[in-house]
Design an enzyme around this catalytic site. Structure first.
Site, PDB file in Angstrom:
ATOM      1  N   HIS A  72       0.838  -1.208   0.000  1.00 26.17           N
ATOM      2  CA  HIS A  72       0.000   0.000   0.000  1.00 26.17           C
ATOM      3  C   HIS A  72       0.871   1.254   0.000  1.00 26.17           C
ATOM      4  O   HIS A  72       1.813   1.341   0.786  1.00 26.17           O
ATOM      5  CB  HIS A  72      -0.886   0.037   1.252  1.00 26.17           C
ATOM      6  CG  HIS A  72      -2.045  -0.912   1.197  1.00 26.17           C
ATOM      7  ND1 HIS A  72      -2.988  -0.990   2.187  1.00 26.17           N
ATOM      8  CD2 HIS A  72      -2.432  -1.804   0.244  1.00 26.17           C
ATOM      9  CE1 HIS A  72      -3.899  -1.896   1.855  1.00 26.17           C
ATOM     10  NE2 HIS A  72      -3.577  -2.411   0.688  1.00 26.17           N
ATOM     11  N   TYR A 202     -10.119   4.878   6.414  1.00 29.93           N
ATOM     12  CA  TYR A 202     -10.504   5.247   7.780  1.00 29.93           C
ATOM     13  C   TYR A 202     -11.621   6.276   7.692  1.00 29.93           C
ATOM     14  O   TYR A 202     -11.395   7.360   7.147  1.00 29.93           O
ATOM     15  CB  TYR A 202      -9.325   5.879   8.539  1.00 29.93           C
ATOM     16  CG  TYR A 202      -8.184   4.933   8.843  1.00 29.93           C
ATOM     17  CD1 TYR A 202      -7.188   4.693   7.892  1.00 29.93           C
ATOM     18  CD2 TYR A 202      -8.088   4.304  10.071  1.00 29.93           C
ATOM     19  CE1 TYR A 202      -6.137   3.836   8.179  1.00 29.93           C
ATOM     20  CE2 TYR A 202      -7.033   3.448  10.368  1.00 29.93           C
ATOM     21  CZ  TYR A 202      -6.062   3.220   9.407  1.00 29.93           C
ATOM     22  OH  TYR A 202      -5.024   2.367   9.693  1.00 29.93           O
ATOM     23  N   PRO A 294      -6.442  -0.600  18.111  1.00 23.65           N
ATOM     24  CA  PRO A 294      -6.006  -1.053  16.784  1.00 23.65           C
ATOM     25  C   PRO A 294      -5.899   0.042  15.715  1.00 23.65           C
ATOM     26  O   PRO A 294      -5.247  -0.172  14.694  1.00 23.65           O
ATOM     27  CB  PRO A 294      -7.055  -2.094  16.393  1.00 23.65           C
ATOM     28  CG  PRO A 294      -8.215  -1.860  17.300  1.00 23.65           C
ATOM     29  CD  PRO A 294      -7.685  -1.247  18.549  1.00 23.65           C
ATOM     30  N   LYS A 298      -0.711  -0.766  14.849  1.00 22.50           N
ATOM     31  CA  LYS A 298       0.643  -0.781  15.410  1.00 22.50           C
ATOM     32  C   LYS A 298       0.972  -1.995  16.285  1.00 22.50           C
ATOM     33  O   LYS A 298       2.147  -2.286  16.526  1.00 22.50           O
ATOM     34  CB  LYS A 298       0.876   0.490  16.248  1.00 22.50           C
ATOM     35  CG  LYS A 298       1.019   1.741  15.422  1.00 22.50           C
ATOM     36  CD  LYS A 298       2.353   1.763  14.699  1.00 22.50           C
ATOM     37  CE  LYS A 298       2.396   2.777  13.586  1.00 22.50           C
ATOM     38  NZ  LYS A 298       2.662   2.262  12.272  1.00 22.50           N
ATOM     39  N   TYR A 386       2.544   6.229  10.373  1.00 21.71           N
ATOM     40  CA  TYR A 386       1.801   5.092   9.828  1.00 21.71           C
ATOM     41  C   TYR A 386       2.755   4.030   9.257  1.00 21.71           C
ATOM     42  O   TYR A 386       2.561   2.832   9.477  1.00 21.71           O
ATOM     43  CB  TYR A 386       0.840   5.590   8.748  1.00 21.71           C
ATOM     44  CG  TYR A 386      -0.082   4.530   8.216  1.00 21.71           C
ATOM     45  CD1 TYR A 386      -1.077   3.976   9.017  1.00 21.71           C
ATOM     46  CD2 TYR A 386       0.034   4.074   6.907  1.00 21.71           C
ATOM     47  CE1 TYR A 386      -1.922   3.000   8.529  1.00 21.71           C
ATOM     48  CE2 TYR A 386      -0.812   3.101   6.407  1.00 21.71           C
ATOM     49  CZ  TYR A 386      -1.790   2.561   7.218  1.00 21.71           C
ATOM     50  OH  TYR A 386      -2.619   1.590   6.740  1.00 21.71           O
TER      51      TYR A 386
HETATM   52  P1  FAD Z   1      -0.525 -12.724  21.216  1.00 20.76           P
HETATM   53  O1  FAD Z   1      -0.827 -12.718  19.762  1.00 20.76           O
HETATM   54  O2  FAD Z   1      -1.623 -12.436  22.163  1.00 20.76           O
HETATM   55  O3  FAD Z   1       0.139 -14.125  21.556  1.00 20.76           O
HETATM   56  C1  FAD Z   1       0.359 -14.556  22.890  1.00 20.76           C
HETATM   57  C2  FAD Z   1       0.362 -16.072  22.940  1.00 20.76           C
HETATM   58  O4  FAD Z   1       0.617 -16.490  24.272  1.00 20.76           O
HETATM   59  C3  FAD Z   1      -0.983 -16.668  22.545  1.00 20.76           C
HETATM   60  O5  FAD Z   1      -0.780 -17.684  21.595  1.00 20.76           O
HETATM   61  C4  FAD Z   1      -1.554 -17.196  23.857  1.00 20.76           C
HETATM   62  O6  FAD Z   1      -2.373 -18.340  23.673  1.00 20.76           O
HETATM   63  C5  FAD Z   1      -0.273 -17.533  24.608  1.00 20.76           C
HETATM   64  N1  FAD Z   1      -0.444 -17.548  26.066  1.00 20.76           N
HETATM   65  C6  FAD Z   1      -1.204 -16.734  26.839  1.00 20.76           C
HETATM   66  N2  FAD Z   1      -1.109 -17.048  28.131  1.00 20.76           N
HETATM   67  C7  FAD Z   1      -0.260 -18.112  28.196  1.00 20.76           C
HETATM   68  C8  FAD Z   1       0.236 -18.891  29.262  1.00 20.76           C
HETATM   69  N3  FAD Z   1      -0.155 -18.669  30.532  1.00 20.76           N
HETATM   70  N4  FAD Z   1       1.088 -19.890  28.980  1.00 20.76           N
HETATM   71  C9  FAD Z   1       1.475 -20.132  27.695  1.00 20.76           C
HETATM   72  N5  FAD Z   1       1.027 -19.419  26.653  1.00 20.76           N
HETATM   73  C10 FAD Z   1       0.169 -18.422  26.900  1.00 20.76           C
HETATM   74  N6  FAD Z   1      -1.650  -5.087  15.145  1.00 20.76           N
HETATM   75  C11 FAD Z   1      -1.045  -4.592  14.035  1.00 20.76           C
HETATM   76  O7  FAD Z   1       0.176  -4.392  14.033  1.00 20.76           O
HETATM   77  N7  FAD Z   1      -1.761  -4.303  12.882  1.00 20.76           N
HETATM   78  C12 FAD Z   1      -3.102  -4.489  12.820  1.00 20.76           C
HETATM   79  O8  FAD Z   1      -3.690  -4.282  11.752  1.00 20.76           O
HETATM   80  C13 FAD Z   1      -3.790  -4.950  14.001  1.00 20.76           C
HETATM   81  N8  FAD Z   1      -5.114  -5.144  13.993  1.00 20.76           N
HETATM   82  C14 FAD Z   1      -5.695  -5.701  15.100  1.00 20.76           C
HETATM   83  C15 FAD Z   1      -7.055  -5.896  15.054  1.00 20.76           C
HETATM   84  C16 FAD Z   1      -7.703  -6.452  16.179  1.00 20.76           C
HETATM   85  C17 FAD Z   1      -9.196  -6.640  16.120  1.00 20.76           C
HETATM   86  C18 FAD Z   1      -6.953  -6.840  17.344  1.00 20.76           C
HETATM   87  C19 FAD Z   1      -7.632  -7.479  18.553  1.00 20.76           C
HETATM   88  C20 FAD Z   1      -5.579  -6.647  17.367  1.00 20.76           C
HETATM   89  C21 FAD Z   1      -4.947  -6.077  16.259  1.00 20.76           C
HETATM   90  N9  FAD Z   1      -3.575  -5.853  16.263  1.00 20.76           N
HETATM   91  C22 FAD Z   1      -2.990  -5.285  15.165  1.00 20.76           C
HETATM   92  C23 FAD Z   1      -2.760  -6.226  17.419  1.00 20.76           C
HETATM   93  C24 FAD Z   1      -2.007  -7.558  17.250  1.00 20.76           C
HETATM   94  O9  FAD Z   1      -2.900  -8.561  16.873  1.00 20.76           O
HETATM   95  C25 FAD Z   1      -1.279  -7.924  18.546  1.00 20.76           C
HETATM   96  O10 FAD Z   1      -0.486  -6.827  18.938  1.00 20.76           O
HETATM   97  C26 FAD Z   1      -0.387  -9.175  18.376  1.00 20.76           C
HETATM   98  O11 FAD Z   1      -1.178 -10.335  18.342  1.00 20.76           O
HETATM   99  C27 FAD Z   1       0.614  -9.313  19.536  1.00 20.76           C
HETATM  100  O12 FAD Z   1       1.336 -10.522  19.416  1.00 20.76           O
HETATM  101  P2  FAD Z   1       1.907 -11.278  20.693  1.00 20.76           P
HETATM  102  O13 FAD Z   1       2.600 -12.491  20.159  1.00 20.76           O
HETATM  103  O14 FAD Z   1       2.681 -10.335  21.532  1.00 20.76           O
HETATM  104  O15 FAD Z   1       0.631 -11.669  21.551  1.00 20.76           O
HETATM  105  C1  DHB Z   2      -6.426  -3.319  10.463  1.00 21.56           C
HETATM  106  C2  DHB Z   2      -5.866  -2.440   9.579  1.00 21.56           C
HETATM  107  C3  DHB Z   2      -5.595  -1.143   9.968  1.00 21.56           C
HETATM  108  O1  DHB Z   2      -5.017  -0.244   9.138  1.00 21.56           O
HETATM  109  C4  DHB Z   2      -5.889  -0.725  11.230  1.00 21.56           C
HETATM  110  O2  DHB Z   2      -5.611   0.553  11.548  1.00 21.56           O
HETATM  111  C5  DHB Z   2      -6.411  -1.599  12.123  1.00 21.56           C
HETATM  112  C6  DHB Z   2      -6.678  -2.920  11.738  1.00 21.56           C
HETATM  113  C7  DHB Z   2      -6.712  -4.704  10.036  1.00 21.56           C
HETATM  114  O3  DHB Z   2      -6.541  -5.007   8.849  1.00 21.56           O
HETATM  115  O4  DHB Z   2      -7.114  -5.525  10.857  1.00 21.56           O
END
Ligand code: FAD
Ligand code: DHB
Length: 395
Positions: A72, A202, A294, A298, A386
């Site tokens: 993009h 957005y 979200p 980020k 961004y």
């Molecule tokens: P998680 O993905 O939460 O992974 C943690 C892992 O630890 C999980 O698999 C869980 O099962 C495991 N766990 C938990 N507790 C335990 C335990 N006690 N013992 C062992 N394992 C455990 N971010 C972006 O950058 N761009 C986006 O477009 C974006 N959109 C989003 C949209 C939505 C609707 C949401 C909810 C989030 C979005 N995010 C986005 C955020 C992004 O998804 C998270 O920041 C990302 O998943 C973080 O990764 P992580 O591995 O740190 O945590």
């Molecule tokens: C998603 C994309 C975005 O640009 C944003 O700000 C939040 C979420 C997505 O694709 O999930």
């Protein structure tokens, strides 16, 4: 069992850290509470900064994001029924973001880990961490009701917001900052072509925020702002599509292609930071240490930059025998975290309807939107945040 680094959590943070450490010759085991299918079933992020894409290449899993990700160059802001393109690439001297789902990132990393024969313990119950303030931390857990123990040099807490690692730190050793927003996002995933495949949309509308995103050229991800107490069951597919169209400009609304949802969920919006991110031989990374709303995409990208700093610090420890990186990890990661917290809070504040924005707040929001799309300086500020600030920004 023994390993150098025990990683708690097989989300994107844990899997990416495992792969980067493996590339550096550092032994690691991942302990995950859920099954692989459950981890792959969570629909979350979709927009990757170039830093994140580069890291996937460094971890040896960049092939699919390169061939299947959609690059993009701009974003579109919609308000008062009018679309305003922001030329992100032009304003940043050539930077882009890539649409590629978190599910696919996770799948690529899982497959690489399996191919390298690295140990991941899935479906681990009652995971607990011990003695990280001493020299030999341990991780305890149960599999099939059998108790197991791993001793290690370091523990990486990559276990998300509700994980066990941050919760195991003594209360007086940690400070938490939090802001909860008075609304949620209702998200729908559908196998229909995205209304905009070249830019995320957005929309700020009097009925609330809306966002048009994508996972591929045939899979769309759309969101609408909704009350916190709404239930997914309140939202039929038809109601969702009608609401989304109402919040877009008429031309774009007329081009939305609808279809049955394949996932529908409501996520609350929260800003959260825990400081510091290191406690002796325990490090927190990703959502275990911080959450952003979200808006601005980020969260996953911040998780990736934490992991990059941490992988570098551990590599320096094992290969160069210096602990400077380990000692600086928390400060370095938090500096970047707070910049992304600020940006995500600002974009959330700018684009959503707040219960109290009837009067002054609403007028100020409109004035800021007008300024943003008319001032090149303001648009550039949006664009450079961004696409993601450089990893060494201000370091
Ligand atoms: P998680 O993905 O939460 O992974 C943690 C892992 O630890 C999980 O698999 C869980 O099962 C495991 N766990 C938990 N507790 C335990 C335990 N006690 N013992 C062992 N394992 C455990 N971010 C972006 O950058 N761009 C986006 O477009 C974006 N959109 C989003 C949209 C939505 C609707 C949401 C909810 C989030 C979005 N995010 C986005 C955020 C992004 O998804 C998270 O920041 C990302 O998943 C973080 O990764 P992580 O591995 O740190 O945590
Ligand atoms: C998603 C994309 C975005 O640009 C944003 O700000 C939040 C979420 C997505 O694709 O999930």
């Amino acid at each position: 069992m023994k390993t150098q680094v025990a990683i708690i959590g097989a989300g994107p943070s844990g899997l990416l850290l495992g792969q980067l450490l493996h590339k550096a010759g550092i032994d690691n085991i991942i302990i995950e509470r859920q099954s692989p299918d459950y981890v792959l079933g969570r629909i979350r992020a979709g927009i990757l900064e170039q830093i994140t894409v580069d890291l996937l290449h460094e971890a040896g899993v960049g092939q699919r994001v390169a061939s299947e990700g959609t690059v993009h160059h701009s974003i579109e802001l919609v308000y008062k029924n009018t679309r305003h393109p922001i030329d992100v690439t032009g304003l940043t001297g050539g930077s882009v973001v890539t649409a590629y789902g978190q599910t696919e990132v996770t799948r690529d990393l899982m497959e690489a880990r399996a191919a390298a024969g690295l140990t991941t313990i899935y479906s681990a119950a009652n995971v607990s961490i011990h003695d990280f303030d001493g020299k030999t931390p341990t991780v305890k857990y149960e599999v099939d009701s059998q108790s197991k123990e791993i001793s290690c040099d370091f523990i990486a807490g990559c276990d998300g917001f509700h994980g066990v690692c941050r919760a195991s730190v003594p209360r007086d050793a940690i400070r938490e900052y939090e802001k909860v927003y008075p609304f949620g996002w209702l998200g729908v995933l559908a196998d229909v072509p995205p209304v905009s495949s070249h830019a995320i949309v957005y929309a700020n509308h009097e009925r609330g925020f809306a966002l048009c995103s994508m996972r591929s050229l045939t899979r769309s991800r759309y969101y609408v702002q909704c009350p916190l107490d709404d239930k997914v069951e309140d939202w039929s597919d038809q109601r969702f599509w009608d609401e989304l169209r109402l919040r877009l400009d008429p031309e774009m609304a007329s081009r939305i292609i609808t279809g049955p949802s394949i996932e529908k969920s409501i996520a609350p919006l929260r800003s959260f930071v825990a400081e510091p991110m290191r406690f002796g031989r325990l490090f927190l990374a990703g959502d275990a240490a911080h959450i952003v709303p979200p808006t601005g995409a980020k969260g996953l990208n911040l998780a990736a930059s934490d992991v990059k700093y941490l992988a570098n610090a551990l590599t320096e420890h094992y290969i160069e025998h210096t602990d400077a990186g380990i000692d600086n990890y928390s400060q370095k990661a938090l500096a970047r975290v707070w910049r992304a917290e600020r940006f995500s809070w600002w974009l959330t504040s700018l684009m959503h309807r707040f219960p109290d924005t009837e009067g002054f707040g609403q007028k100020v929001q409109e004035a800021e939107l007008e300024y943003l799309v008319r001032s090149e300086a303001a648009s550039r500020t949006l664009a450079e945040n961004y696409v993601g600030l450089p990893l060494d920004f201000g370091q």
